[in-house]
Each structure stands twice: as C-alpha cells, then as structure tokens.
Design an enzyme around this catalytic site. Structure first.
Site, PDB file in Angstrom:
ATOM      1  CD  GLU A 244     -37.748   6.552  33.031  1.00  0.00           C
ATOM      2  OE1 GLU A 244     -38.857   6.934  32.619  1.00  0.00           O
ATOM      3  OE2 GLU A 244     -37.235   6.973  34.090  1.00  0.00           O
TER       4      GLU A 244
ATOM      5  CE  LYS B 275     -44.594   8.707  33.804  1.00  0.00           C
ATOM      6  NZ  LYS B 275     -43.861   8.603  35.059  1.00  0.00           N
TER       7      LYS B 275
ATOM      8  CG  HIS C 256     -43.222   5.097  30.430  1.00  0.00           C
ATOM      9  ND1 HIS C 256     -42.465   5.862  31.290  1.00  0.00           N
ATOM     10  CD2 HIS C 256     -42.952   5.552  29.186  1.00  0.00           C
ATOM     11  CE1 HIS C 256     -41.762   6.742  30.591  1.00  0.00           C
ATOM     12  NE2 HIS C 256     -42.053   6.572  29.308  1.00  0.00           N
ATOM     13  CG  ASN C 257     -41.685   5.722  35.165  1.00  0.00           C
ATOM     14  OD1 ASN C 257     -42.261   6.116  34.163  1.00  0.00           O
ATOM     15  ND2 ASN C 257     -41.302   6.546  36.145  1.00  0.00           N
TER      16      ASN C 257
ATOM     17  CB  SER D 146     -43.529  10.073  30.378  1.00  0.00           C
ATOM     18  OG  SER D 146     -42.143   9.846  30.167  1.00  0.00           O
TER      19      SER D 146
ATOM     20  CG  ASP E 188     -46.476  25.326  45.383  1.00  0.00           C
ATOM     21  OD1 ASP E 188     -46.190  24.444  44.564  1.00  0.00           O
ATOM     22  OD2 ASP E 188     -45.935  25.405  46.517  1.00  0.00           O
TER      23      ASP E 188
END
Lengths: 342, 342, 342, 342
Positions: free
Chosen positions: A196, A189, A192-193, A121, A30
């Site tokens: 959500e 995904k 999926h969101n 997720s 990082d």
C-alpha cells in the site's frame, strides 16, 4: 453466534455494526462510556468492564480486541489473560506487530486461551464494502470464529472470479484467509500495508510530475553556477486538469484501483489538495515490512523509498540536508540559496 | 463514423473490433496481408496500401496509427503526411514519446493535417473492458474523433461514480479525456505507466517478502565474517500460500486493484511463477517518466527505483556488482562466495 | 602494557602485530594452533586455552576478542565471563551488533568485568596504515586500554589537521574515539559501514555508467513494442579507459578517497573486473544501519538502496522479477524476451 | 606557454593563478572590469574585450572559457567562433552538458577552431591542491594545451602510487586525462559528480542517523493508531559527538575521503550545522548522470536517490506528500497531525 468487542473507535464500532447486520450478537466494551451507549442504541449489548463483557458472553467466548497497537493492546491482552477462561478465544484485529502476537499467544496459552491475529484492511469504508481479513492462529480457534470472519468479509460477489478458479469459492474468494500459525495474519497484513505504501507513493509521485508539467511555461529557463537550468523548457508546458486525469484512470486503465478511486474523490473535494500540509504519518506496518525485507535479505527499493518519503515529509531529512549544504560550502564556497530562489 | 486503422497487431486489431462493435465502419491496413484478411472477415474493409486506405475513407478522414513507437511510427507518419489531405486527422495511439508528437504534429500541420496523440491503456483486455484514453491535440480534431474515443472507452458504468461528482457524466467518467495540446495525451499516459511501474514493483516486492517468509525455518541461522547471520530466525517461519493471499487482497483491501487481480490470476496458473525467468522488459514510458521527474526537479524515488529494478532484472547491474566485489577484495581481502553459499 | 588477543584471523593477527610494534606485549590464543605458533614466532606469547591466556596476563587484564560476530562471539564472551576476574576488561573488536554489546556487558558486569565495544575499520591494510577505532563503554576501562588504542590508531600525522582545530590533538585526531557508553562504539562503526555501503555503491554505479557509455555505437538503436529504443544513441559513443579514469580521480577531485584509491588498484589488476562474478556479500552492519534509520524515522535512501543492490547482486530479487513478468504477460500478453535479446 | 582566460569568477581566477605559478603567461578577460584588474595586479595581462584578448595572444591561441554552463557559455562560444582564427583552441572548463560540447565543437570546427571540453574538479581548494582534469577533444589540440593541464593538475606526488603501476607516471597519475573525443571530458566529469552526489548523501544520511541516535531517551515511546511507536527505545540512547566522529573517520577508516575531511571541518565550525537551512542546490551534473543511466539502461539507485533527496530538500515533494495525506484521509479518515506532534 456471539462476539465480544473491546475498543469501539472508528474501526471497532463499524466491525460491530457489520457483524450485527449479519445477524450475530455483539457484547461491546470501551473505556469511553458514550461509545458503548451509542452501539447499545444500535442493538449491541453494552458492558461496563472486561469482566462484565466476559460475564455476558457464553463460553467458549470470542473476544475481538480493536485498540491501538503497542502498549494499549499489551495491557488489554494482559487483562484478558487474567479474566477469560480456558477455551476462550481472543482476536487481535488491530495493527499489531506480528512479533507481539507471538508473545501474546504465549501469554494466553498459559491460561488455555487461544489467540487469533487478524489483519483487517478496509478502513472507514469497510462497514459497507466489507473487510479484507488475514488471520493467523490455530485451526480450531479459526474454525470457531469463521462465521464472524465471513460476516465481515466483502463476500464472493465483490469481485469477478479469477480465471482458473472453479468449484465452491474458497474462503479467500469470500475475502478472508487463514494464513498460517500465530503471527501469519499480521505478517501478511504488514506486507499488504507495505505494498500500500508503495502504490500510494507511485500515485503521489505521478501526480506531482503532472502538477509540475507546466514548469517550462512559468519558470525562467536560465540557471546559474549552482542551479541546473531546464534543459528543455519547451517540453514542460502542460497545464493539466488533475481531477479529470485521476477520473479517467478509474476505468479501463492498468492502474485502476481503489487507491486511484480515492485519489479521484480527494481531487474532486480539493483540486489543489490545499486542505493538506503534506505531513504523512506512518503507523508501523511500513517500517516493519521494510525491516522484514532487510532481515530476509530481499531487495524492496520501492517499499523502502515510499517509507523514506514519509519520513522526509515530516522534515526528518533536515539534518542530512544541512550536512549536504555544509559540504557544498566547504568544497565550492557555495552559499545556500534563499527559499524564494527555488 | 468511419475510422482508418494502420497497424493490426494485438492492440490495433482489438481497437478495430471494439469500434465496429459500436457500429462504426473501419478501413484497415497492415503490411501483414493476413492481418488485413482476418479483420476483413470480421467486417472491416481491407486496404492494400496507405493510399488505398485513404481512397476508401471519406474526407475529412480519421486515421489511427497503432504501430511500434520510434522509427516505425516515424515512417508511417511521414507517409501519411505525404498521402492525406488538409483537414484529415491522424491519431497516434501507440506508445510514442510525447516529444515525438510535437515533431510529428509540426510535420503534419505543414500539410494542414491534424495530429491527435492518444495514450491507450487496457492491454489485451481492452476489447471487452474498454480502453482508458488520454488524448492531446487541438479541440476541433478531438471533437471530430470523439465518437470513436467514446466507443473505445469503457463507459460510465465501468465504475461507481466518484463521490462529489454530479450532473451529466464528463468524458473522463466515460473513460476518455482530452488532456491538452499536442503531446498532452502521451505525457499523461507516460506518467500513468510510470505509476504502473511503481505499483507493479510494490506488489512484486511484497510477494517476494512473503515468498521468503520461511527463511528462518530453512536456512542455517549462522553467518560468518562476510555474511550477515539472521538476527531473528524464529520470526521467519511462515510457509505462505501466495495464490490465496493475492486472492484475499482482491476484495475489500486498500490495495485492491486490477494489477492485484492479474497477479491473482497469474498465481493460479503458476503458483511458483516457474513459467518466468524474471527478465523484465521496459518499453520506454517508465524511462521517460523518470526523466521528466528529473527535468522538472521532482523527486520520484519509487518510480525510479521500479525502473532500476527492471534494469537489474536483466543483469545490467553486473559491472557495478563486480566493482563492489573488487573493492571488498581490496580493503578486506574478502573473496566472493560461491553461488551455492547464498 | 599487556594485551590478550583471542582470534588470530586476518584481522586479529595484524592487530597483535601492530600492538607489538608499538612495544606492548601480547598473549595470543586461537583454536587454530598454527595461528598461535605463527604469532609466537613473531614475539607474542602463545596460549593454548582461554584459561591459559588468563593465567599469562597480569591483573587487571585486557582481553581483545576478534572473532566472527554472532554465535562465535557469544560463546567466547560467555567463556570469558566464566574465566576472568572482577576488574578485568574485555574488548570486543569484531563486527558485533551494538545491541549484543548491551547484552554482553550485562553478562560480564555480573562478574565485575568491563566490556569495551570497539568498531575497528581499516581492513587488511590496517597493519601499516593503522585502524580507525570507535569505542563504547565506561570511562575507567577506556582509560586503562587507551595505550593500546593509541598504538593501533593511525596517529595524528596520517592526515592534515582539520582547519579550526588547535591545541593538543584530541584522541579523535589520533584516530580513536571513546564514543559513549556500551554499544556506542559499534553503533558508530555500524553507521560508518552504512556510509561505506553508500560510497561504494556510488562509485560502482558511476563505473557502470562509464562502462556502458559506448552502447550507442554497439547496440542497434531500434526497439520494439516491449523494449525501449535508445532515444539518443549518438550521445553514447565513448569507449572509455576505466583504469585511467579511476586514477585521475585520485588527485585533486572532490571524490578523492581511499575507496577510489582501491578501485584504481583493482582496475589495474583487472581492467574488466573479470576476476569477479558480482555476488556481493553483506556482513550485517549495512542491514543494521538501514534498520536503525527506519526505527529512528530517518530517511536513508542511499544507504538502503546500496544494501538492496547487494541483495539483488545475489539474485534475491528473482521472485519479484518473475512476478513483474507474470503481470506483464497478464495485461499485455508480453512474453519475456530471451537473454540474448537484452 | 600563453593561455587566454575568459571568466574570472571564483574558479577562473584561481585557474589563472595556478597557471601563472607554473610560469605560464595569462591574458584575462571578464565583463567585470574589477576582476580583470585584480588579476592584472597579480601579473596577468588584462584584456577589455574578446577581440582584445585574441589580439594579445600569439597564434595558435588557447582560450579557456570558465563561465556558467548553458546560455552564457553558448554566447561566449559563439563570440569566439566569430573572433578566433583557424587553428586556435577553445577549452570549455565549466560544467557544460557534454551534449552541448558536441554542438559547440561543430560550430567551431566550421571555422577550423578546435574545442577541448575539460571537466574541472577541485573547487575553491584547487589553487593549492591542484585540479583533477578530464578532457575531451582531438589529440592535436590536447597535445598543444597539455602543459597547461599539467600545470593545473595536482601532480604525481599528491597521492601514493597505485600498486601495480610502474614506469613513468601516466598523465592520469599527474591528475589530468585525455578521456576521448569531444564530450568525453564532460561526460566523465558528469559521472564524477554523480558519484559525488552519492557519496555526499551517504555521509549526510549517516550523520543524520547519528544525530537522532538519542531519540529513545527523549521521545515518548508511545504511539497511536497513526504514528508508529518506537519498537526499541532502549537502543537509541546515544548522545554522540558528531565533530569528533567525523574527525576519527579521517584516519585509517574505509570511508576516509576528502568529503569526510570537509565534513569534519564543517562540524568544527558549526557542530549543529545551524548555519544552514538545508536547501541543497543541484547544478546539472547529477541530473545528467541520472538521465545517462536511464538512457543506458543501467540501474543507478544510489545516485538517483541522492538527486531526489536534493529535490526534496527544496520541498519539491510537497504536492506528492499532500496527495498521500489526501489518500489516507479518504480510506482511513486519518487527519494530518500537527507539526509539533512529529
């Protein structure tokens, strides 16, 4: 096996921890040196550059990228394209737009590098609960990285078996799925969101209706030429205990869900939700889901309305509202009422 | 304790079974004699009339009514008002409109009889999973019937404890709640169902977007003056495995929920959902929730859109659609396209 | 001045006629030779190819393209880029996506050719009523073609002057507007059509509510466990005359509009709208407006809902509806009702 | 003929003026003595009580009530029921709920008095433009009052004749309509206003999209993990002149309408609409239309969304938004962003 991880924020760090718990080795990088040190103290091997990360991994390498979608991901992918070797695998586990995956995969393919796009997720709870993983990309790369996905996923025991399923549990029953070619993971995904967003909004709207259920007891029933009087104030005299209601919905009800669990927890912390101002961010997937629905020609009124509510929570409807007031002033001479009159 | 049950349909019969499993005695009545016999064979005491049911219960009696909302419930309540004694308790466990509870409670109060309105969620699975119970009415009656509610509820162990809660588990943590005065139980259940509509629609819309995700591969990208061409067909070339996707969402994902569990089960049974035509009924609570939102002045775009989608699923939008076609014909000379052209 | 026109369909032919009525000369081309002959008979100069059209126009040429958006427009622009000379002007008057204009303008600019994008509203009535024109592109090209825009626009007398405006009428008051740089014309036209979708849907929904206003007289008020009974059938006993209602709204009402005028006309022709099946096409602008709202982060619930209703009118909600039925079957054991029972 | 008028506010006073212009006599009453004096100075006969008003009218009397809907109308109707004689006619010209008409008509019928319910559209402009009138009640009463309706309506010349209509113009073509029995007038007016809400919202949303069309030039394109970056900032660089755009839509466009005319006027007065805060009142009809749609089982997503937007404009979505933020904090550890970050 070995996994490289670039991006050690909230999500990335926990992914590393969960992978290490399962006995795999992690090399981590990082730009924030402290984040590297912290994970090194927990058993990871720290790297001080992308090149160093590459050097510390044995070929063929698997490098997971967990950085903000958009320009940051773009530049990391670019650096990896320039750094890694043919046969290596990049996993983009962030919230990238699936269309960007297609572009990134082409970039990497020119160098013989594979891309897996992985929708992840689970949020801050994933370290302990495991993550739901939706993966796109080619079969070979998926098979290579599968042990990592299996380590991150919640595992079969996290839910009762679906009636009708038998035999050895499928990967989906472990909590990870190879959805299809490049982009398929982030596409699934994304949807999926979108779901959500709709679920969250349904809960939030319901709570708001409960929150105002006492209006008939507290508000004068009279209106005037510009404000609708309450038709039936006698039916809105319930002073409801929202934390208890969210709790009772957690067991046995049709809406039982993790989101209701979290709502119940939030209401224990702050029964009036006073800790929040109500400005709701949106991080892209809701927008992309709504756009996908439009481009496919599929009605998605609930998901789209949920998205619009988030925009409105940030007052992005203000100019439209002014236009409505202006029209009302024009045709009816109606002045806006002061805020207190609402 | 003893419980009387009137109405031995799918829900009523299972309520009796679960109450008996907990060791309570049930006296049961239904106009359908076979239903009475079946439960008598399982240990209940059958009655052949409301009067007989009363006679077989010791005062103060608790009589649960589990019949269709509306006129059927009205007439049963009326008969009970004429039959029971002061101090007895009627529990309306059906899907009554909370406003009707207020009327029914007044009717019964004139005879000294208590009414508890009990919203009951759990469907056909409640026998084993337990029911989520939302109760309205006076404290005394609630306290009397509480052992029954406790027997029907899922119990504390049905979910992990919410962070921040401590001490002895509250009734809500057992899965039942005294929400407030008459009507409060059905009000909260009504809103629960409104949320359910929204959640279901969110999932359904998401599945539809996944279902059409391959349209770019199968449909010609060209349009004409009246039909939008696909802007980006190359981004809609995913042939997705919906049963596997619903399965992967069951573990660790943010949308994990009982509704997703059920969706996964339905897709195992019928991956293309061919068993269904898509005519979606609505049983009142969704309508009432939407009306409550309007009367309170609360925006509920998601819940309301979910309700409207159910109406549209039954083609109740047809005349509006014809009007749109008529306008398009008027201003643009556009003829409707044949169904095949869609 | 001289105008070239490519594309002699319903819209293109009428544009030519209106331009000629104002005293300008038109050179016309279409792949359909009959369309060319027809307009030649009315005074236009026919061309048998794009090259011929160029040859018959004096430089600097103004060539209006009126063909379907998308690939047809793409190929015509391409041919014009290869055919015309530097300094010539192409006007895209079709329903192109404004983003395509930006691409087309670059293509043409490489050859020194100007592009004006012109959103053209007015439909089949524009020949007599004039067209509302929203134009994007550079000032110089706009100034050159302005006499044509002025000829096509309805003119100042088509509406009473807006209070507060004085001095010489602006171009907008004539009915045409230079909205901004390339794409601005189609952007504004796109939003115009988005508004149109919303207005049309508002009218259509209202008519549907009127259409069903007699349901309390005709439908049994009773429901069952899966269908909501009517709460107040006595309030829905109006057998309304829709053609007369649409007519009365045309004068003095707040919703007075051309769309209401057209609705009134359609209802005279077909009071039950039996001529239509209710499959409503969408031609792109509605989609693009909804996408623009999303990308800008602006709530547009009405426009987006109107778009979704069109998709639903073509049964594109079917899979979602099946999913809802499947969930209801799972949790409640509810079977779908036959169509007749609705 | 003679008309009594009770309620001399903005609407009532102008109705009196327009009736007098047509040569009829008016007897006027209002609790505000000044309002009575003002109209007396313009030629009306003032009354100082309802009884006095009755005394100054010859039987059978026609008394128009133009006061706020709800409790004020209730009390005036009650007083008229006690004051007038059998055979007299009361016209409720306000924005009453049509269900109240049914109740009022029964009250009056007991005394032999007729009720006409009259939905009155036209706002402050009606004095000069005329009013669109939608009337319910019995034929006899309607016939008696028809000259007054004809005087108030805009008249045939206010719009071009609808194609397909011939012979003597119908009352609807004059601008007034006997819609059906008691309540039918206000029912139709209610739906009219529902359509008005939808149309207004469509225009307002469109303007907001235009208002933000320059966001790509002004906002940084980058986002972060919680805020969606702009996908295509280069497509949102239009600095548009909204007053001019509203003006250009007034002539020849499909959305040409009185509401667009008024919008154009408002934007001339205040191009940024700075005179308004954006708190949009709702006066009942929108709510009732949405409820009627629900009770009829008719999808009305556009009208309902328009209503919800008005609620949201008054921050009535705040608790729901807080709940969304609370959930996001729970699952993702997301803090709300400061207002400046939006």
């Amino acid at each position: 096996m070995q996994l490289g991880m670039i991006g050690l924020g909230r999500m990335g760090a926990n992914l590393v921890r969960r992978v290490m718990r399962a006995g795999h080795d992690c090399v981590v990088y990082d730009r924030n040196v402290d984040a590297v040190h912290d994970l090194a103290a927990e058993g990871a091997l720290g790297a001080d550059s992308v090149g160093d990360l590459k050097a510390k991994l044995a070929a063929p390498r698997a490098v997971w990228v967990m950085v903000p979608a958009g320009s940051v991901t773009d530049s990391v992918i670019e650096e990896l394209a320039a750094t890694l070797d043919a046969g290596d695998i990049v996993i983009d586990g962030g919230n990238s737009y699936y269309r960007d995956d297609i572009h990134h995969a082409e970039q990497l393919r020119e160098r013989g590098i594979h891309l897996l796009d992985c929708g992840t997720s689970g949020g801050v709870w994933g370290l302990d609960r495991g993550y739901s993983l939706m993966v796109g990309g080619d079969d070979e790369a998926f098979a290579t990285v599968e042990p990592i996905f299996a380590a991150l996923a919640p595992g079969v025991q996290a839910a009762e078996r679906t009636p009708g399923r038998d035999g050895d549990p499928s990967p989906a029953e472990h909590g990870y799925l190879h959805c299809g070619p490049t982009g398929a993971g982030h596409f699934v995904k994304m949807v999926h969101n979108g779901i959500e967003y709709g679920m969250m909004a349904a809960i939030a709207e319901g709570l708001n209706i409960l929150h105002r259920a006492n209006i008939g007891a507290t508000r004068e029933a009279s209106g005037d030429a510009e404000t609708a009087p309450m038709t039936d104030p006698e039916f809105y005299r319930y002073d409801l205990d929202l934390p208890a209601i969210a709790e009772v919905w957690r067991r046995g009800s049709v809406i039982g869900s993790w989101l209701v669990d979290l709502t119940a927890a939030a209401l224990v912390e702050s029964p009036d939700l006073d800790a929040f101002a109500g400005r709701v961010s949106d991080s892209g997937e809701g927008r992309w889901t709504a756009i996908a629905a439009i481009e496919e020609g599929v009605p998605a009124p609930v998901i789209t309305a949920a998205l619009g509510s988030r925009f409105a929570s940030r007052q992005l409807d203000e100019f439209a509202d002014k236009a409505l007031s202006a029209m009302r002033k024009q045709f009816g001479g109606h002045d806006e009422k002061p805020a207190a009159g609402l």
